[in-house]
Write a protein that holds these residues in place. Structure first.
Motif, mmCIF file in Angstrom:
data_model
loop_
_atom_site.group_PDB
_atom_site.id
_atom_site.type_symbol
_atom_site.label_atom_id
_atom_site.label_comp_id
_atom_site.label_asym_id
_atom_site.label_seq_id
_atom_site.Cartn_x
_atom_site.Cartn_y
_atom_site.Cartn_z
ATOM 1 N N GLN A 155 -65.737 5.047 -41.778
ATOM 2 C CA GLN A 155 -65.361 3.886 -42.580
ATOM 3 C C GLN A 155 -63.867 3.914 -42.896
ATOM 4 O OE1 GLN A 155 -67.638 3.447 -46.191
ATOM 5 N NE2 GLN A 155 -66.201 1.972 -47.081
ATOM 6 N N TYR A 156 -63.361 5.100 -43.237
ATOM 7 C CA TYR A 156 -61.927 5.265 -43.507
ATOM 8 C C TYR A 156 -61.105 4.884 -42.281
ATOM 9 C CZ TYR A 156 -57.536 7.895 -43.915
ATOM 10 O OH TYR A 156 -56.220 8.268 -43.918
ATOM 11 N N ASN A 157 -61.519 5.379 -41.110
ATOM 12 C CA ASN A 157 -60.791 5.089 -39.883
ATOM 13 C C ASN A 157 -60.758 3.584 -39.603
ATOM 14 O OD1 ASN A 157 -60.518 7.831 -39.604
ATOM 15 N ND2 ASN A 157 -62.103 8.038 -38.035
ATOM 16 N N GLN A 158 -61.889 2.933 -39.799
ATOM 17 C CA GLN A 158 -61.968 1.489 -39.550
ATOM 18 C C GLN A 158 -61.089 0.707 -40.515
ATOM 19 O OE1 GLN A 158 -65.941 -0.045 -39.781
ATOM 20 N NE2 GLN A 158 -65.384 -2.092 -39.057
ATOM 21 N N GLU A 159 -61.116 1.083 -41.798
ATOM 22 C CA GLU A 159 -60.321 0.375 -42.796
ATOM 23 C C GLU A 159 -58.829 0.554 -42.541
ATOM 24 O OE1 GLU A 159 -61.626 1.667 -46.602
ATOM 25 O OE2 GLU A 159 -63.541 0.596 -46.505
ATOM 26 N N ILE A 160 -58.432 1.773 -42.166
ATOM 27 C CA ILE A 160 -57.023 2.017 -41.869
ATOM 28 C C ILE A 160 -56.570 1.159 -40.693
ATOM 29 C CG2 ILE A 160 -55.410 3.730 -40.929
ATOM 30 C CD1 ILE A 160 -55.821 4.079 -43.879
ATOM 31 N N SER A 161 -57.375 1.118 -39.645
ATOM 32 C CA SER A 161 -57.025 0.303 -38.474
ATOM 33 C C SER A 161 -56.867 -1.164 -38.843
ATOM 34 C CB SER A 161 -58.093 0.466 -37.387
ATOM 35 O OG SER A 161 -58.134 1.787 -36.908
ATOM 36 N N GLN A 162 -57.754 -1.659 -39.679
ATOM 37 C CA GLN A 162 -57.689 -3.058 -40.088
ATOM 38 C C GLN A 162 -56.450 -3.335 -40.932
ATOM 39 O OE1 GLN A 162 -61.447 -3.737 -42.046
ATOM 40 N NE2 GLN A 162 -62.552 -4.075 -40.114
ATOM 41 N N ILE A 163 -56.121 -2.423 -41.827
ATOM 42 C CA ILE A 163 -54.922 -2.602 -42.660
ATOM 43 C C ILE A 163 -53.676 -2.660 -41.789
ATOM 44 C CG2 ILE A 163 -53.433 -1.475 -44.362
ATOM 45 C CD1 ILE A 163 -55.999 -0.426 -45.687
ATOM 46 N N ILE A 164 -53.575 -1.746 -40.821
ATOM 47 C CA ILE A 164 -52.403 -1.698 -39.946
ATOM 48 C C ILE A 164 -52.270 -3.004 -39.174
ATOM 49 C CG2 ILE A 164 -51.455 -0.589 -37.877
ATOM 50 C CD1 ILE A 164 -52.606 2.039 -38.935
ATOM 51 N N GLU A 165 -53.400 -3.508 -38.688
ATOM 52 C CA GLU A 165 -53.365 -4.743 -37.900
ATOM 53 C C GLU A 165 -53.125 -5.964 -38.767
ATOM 54 O OE1 GLU A 165 -56.201 -7.180 -34.725
ATOM 55 O OE2 GLU A 165 -56.704 -5.120 -35.345
ATOM 56 N N ASN A 166 -53.837 -6.080 -39.872
ATOM 57 C CA ASN A 166 -53.756 -7.284 -40.705
ATOM 58 C C ASN A 166 -52.432 -7.394 -41.461
ATOM 59 O OD1 ASN A 166 -56.348 -7.891 -39.877
ATOM 60 N ND2 ASN A 166 -57.325 -7.034 -41.698
ATOM 61 N N LYS A 167 -51.884 -6.252 -41.868
ATOM 62 C CA LYS A 167 -50.646 -6.252 -42.650
ATOM 63 C C LYS A 167 -49.402 -6.058 -41.778
ATOM 64 C CE LYS A 167 -52.774 -6.578 -46.648
ATOM 65 N NZ LYS A 167 -52.640 -7.770 -47.526
ATOM 66 N N ASP A 168 -49.625 -5.958 -40.463
ATOM 67 C CA ASP A 168 -48.506 -5.779 -39.530
ATOM 68 C C ASP A 168 -47.648 -4.569 -39.934
ATOM 69 O OD1 ASP A 168 -47.043 -6.348 -37.282
ATOM 70 O OD2 ASP A 168 -45.701 -7.742 -38.307
ATOM 71 N N ILE A 169 -48.299 -3.442 -40.137
ATOM 72 C CA ILE A 169 -47.617 -2.207 -40.541
ATOM 73 C C ILE A 169 -46.802 -1.653 -39.381
ATOM 74 C CG2 ILE A 169 -47.943 0.165 -41.370
ATOM 75 C CD1 ILE A 169 -48.665 -1.957 -43.424
ATOM 76 N N ASP A 170 -45.567 -1.286 -39.634
ATOM 77 C CA ASP A 170 -44.689 -0.745 -38.597
ATOM 78 C C ASP A 170 -44.718 0.773 -38.546
ATOM 79 O OD1 ASP A 170 -43.653 -3.240 -37.701
ATOM 80 O OD2 ASP A 170 -42.359 -3.309 -39.461
ATOM 81 N N LEU A 171 -44.944 1.416 -39.703
ATOM 82 C CA LEU A 171 -44.795 2.866 -39.764
ATOM 83 C C LEU A 171 -45.776 3.442 -40.774
ATOM 84 C CD1 LEU A 171 -42.795 4.860 -38.368
ATOM 85 C CD2 LEU A 171 -41.436 4.778 -40.462
ATOM 86 N N VAL A 172 -46.436 4.535 -40.409
ATOM 87 C CA VAL A 172 -47.354 5.230 -41.304
ATOM 88 C C VAL A 172 -46.847 6.653 -41.486
ATOM 89 C CG1 VAL A 172 -49.723 6.005 -41.705
ATOM 90 C CG2 VAL A 172 -49.303 3.843 -40.505
ATOM 91 N N ILE A 173 -46.565 7.030 -42.737
ATOM 92 C CA ILE A 173 -46.044 8.365 -43.039
ATOM 93 C C ILE A 173 -47.005 9.069 -43.988
ATOM 94 C CG2 ILE A 173 -44.109 9.690 -43.957
ATOM 95 C CD1 ILE A 173 -42.316 7.302 -43.411
ATOM 96 N N PRO A 174 -47.622 10.165 -43.581
ATOM 97 C CA PRO A 174 -48.512 10.896 -44.496
ATOM 98 C C PRO A 174 -47.750 11.350 -45.737
ATOM 99 C CG PRO A 174 -48.739 11.705 -42.250
ATOM 100 C CD PRO A 174 -47.548 10.798 -42.256
ATOM 101 N N SER A 175 -48.350 11.146 -46.899
ATOM 102 C CA SER A 175 -47.672 11.517 -48.146
ATOM 103 C C SER A 175 -48.030 12.915 -48.621
ATOM 104 C CB SER A 175 -48.014 10.504 -49.250
ATOM 105 O OG SER A 175 -49.413 10.478 -49.484
ATOM 106 N N LYS A 176 -49.078 13.500 -48.045
ATOM 107 C CA LYS A 176 -49.488 14.842 -48.422
ATOM 108 C C LYS A 176 -49.694 15.686 -47.175
ATOM 109 C CE LYS A 176 -51.679 13.772 -52.866
ATOM 110 N NZ LYS A 176 -50.744 14.576 -53.658
ATOM 111 N N GLU A 177 -49.302 16.951 -47.260
ATOM 112 C CA GLU A 177 -49.367 17.837 -46.101
ATOM 113 C C GLU A 177 -50.785 17.977 -45.559
ATOM 114 O OE1 GLU A 177 -48.317 22.493 -45.000
ATOM 115 O OE2 GLU A 177 -47.583 21.610 -46.860
ATOM 116 N N LYS A 178 -51.787 17.958 -46.453
ATOM 117 C CA LYS A 178 -53.164 18.196 -46.011
ATOM 118 C C LYS A 178 -53.693 17.087 -45.107
ATOM 119 C CE LYS A 178 -55.254 16.254 -50.227
ATOM 120 N NZ LYS A 178 -56.120 16.562 -51.393
#
Length: 231
Positions: free
Chosen positions: A31-54
């Motif tokens: 579910q997390y993977n699907q939601e992330i993919s949708q956010i990237i596509e719908n919001k036209d995200i250019d860059l994803v930077i992890p905020s935590k090392e884990k």
């Protein structure tokens, strides 16, 4: 170029995957993977930077989910630099004079030798100063770490343990870097910090970046933390 994994490459990832499997049911991961993919596509995200090392390893292993928009180094570099002992070995292997403090893996066979003098101890994997402490004797080591199962390293105490340096690289170039001083001097992620300028660290930063670009060309995009150095 030798593409064989660095020492202990699988340990960090296996531990991460084990925790993920233990604490997060697979249906929620999907579910997390699907939601992330949708956010990237719908919001036209250019860059994803992890905020935590884990989260870094999980994201790097799932590049397709993030549609190749992750700002991360190669998986080889992630595994290398998430383990402080591997990082130490790498720096000493490729630049024997790099100003990193002498670092050792703590084992039952070398405890008496290591702690015949004060040593700074910390988990080989992790950030934020968790379970890190200056240890002054064998007895103090056993009292502090007897119940901890993590792989531990020890190093000579730093003259300035309160300094931490962050570097952001894009296409092999430094786009931003800064040295942060821990104002509380307790080595914790929650400490008050302020940016300072130290010429020696700036010079070491350039040397560090040149080294990883030489050994891993084209793989260095991302954020790096430079610590355990002599200044």
């Amino acid at each position: 170029r030798d593409r064989s994994p660095p020492r202990g490459l699988g340990d960090v990832y296996k531990r991460q995957q084990s925790r993920l499997a233990t604490h997060i049911p697979q249906n929620l991961v999907n579910q997390y993977n699907q939601e992330i993919s949708q956010i990237i596509e719908n919001k036209d995200i250019d860059l994803v930077i992890p905020s935590k090392e884990k989260y870094v390893l999980f994201m790097a292993e799932n590049q397709k989910i993030f549609q190749d928009k992750l700002f991360l180094p190669s998986l080889d570099l992630i595994n290398l630099f998430q383990d402080k002992l591997q990082t130490y070995d790498f720096l000493r292997m490729h630049d024997s004079t790099f100003p990193v403090v002498n670092t050792s893996l703590v084992t039952k066979n070398n405890i008496d030798f290591l702690f015949s003098k004060p040593q700074f101890v910390k988990p080989a994997v992790g950030s934020g100063g968790k379970n890190s402490k200056l240890i002054n004797s064998v007895e103090e080591f056993h009292q502090t770490y007897s119940g901890l199962e993590e792989k531990l390293i020890s190093c000579e105490p730093l003259i300035h343990p309160e300094f931490n340096h962050t570097i952001i690289l894009k296409n092999g170039e430094i786009i931003e870097s800064g040295t942060y001083q821990d104002m509380d001097n307790n080595l914790g992620a929650s400490s008050r910090q302020e940016i300072v300028n130290i010429n020696e660290i700036n010079d070491i930063t350039t040397r560090y970046v040149d080294l990883i670009n030489k050994v891993h060309p084209g793989e260095t995009n991302g954020v790096y933390n430079l610590s355990l150095i002599h200044i």
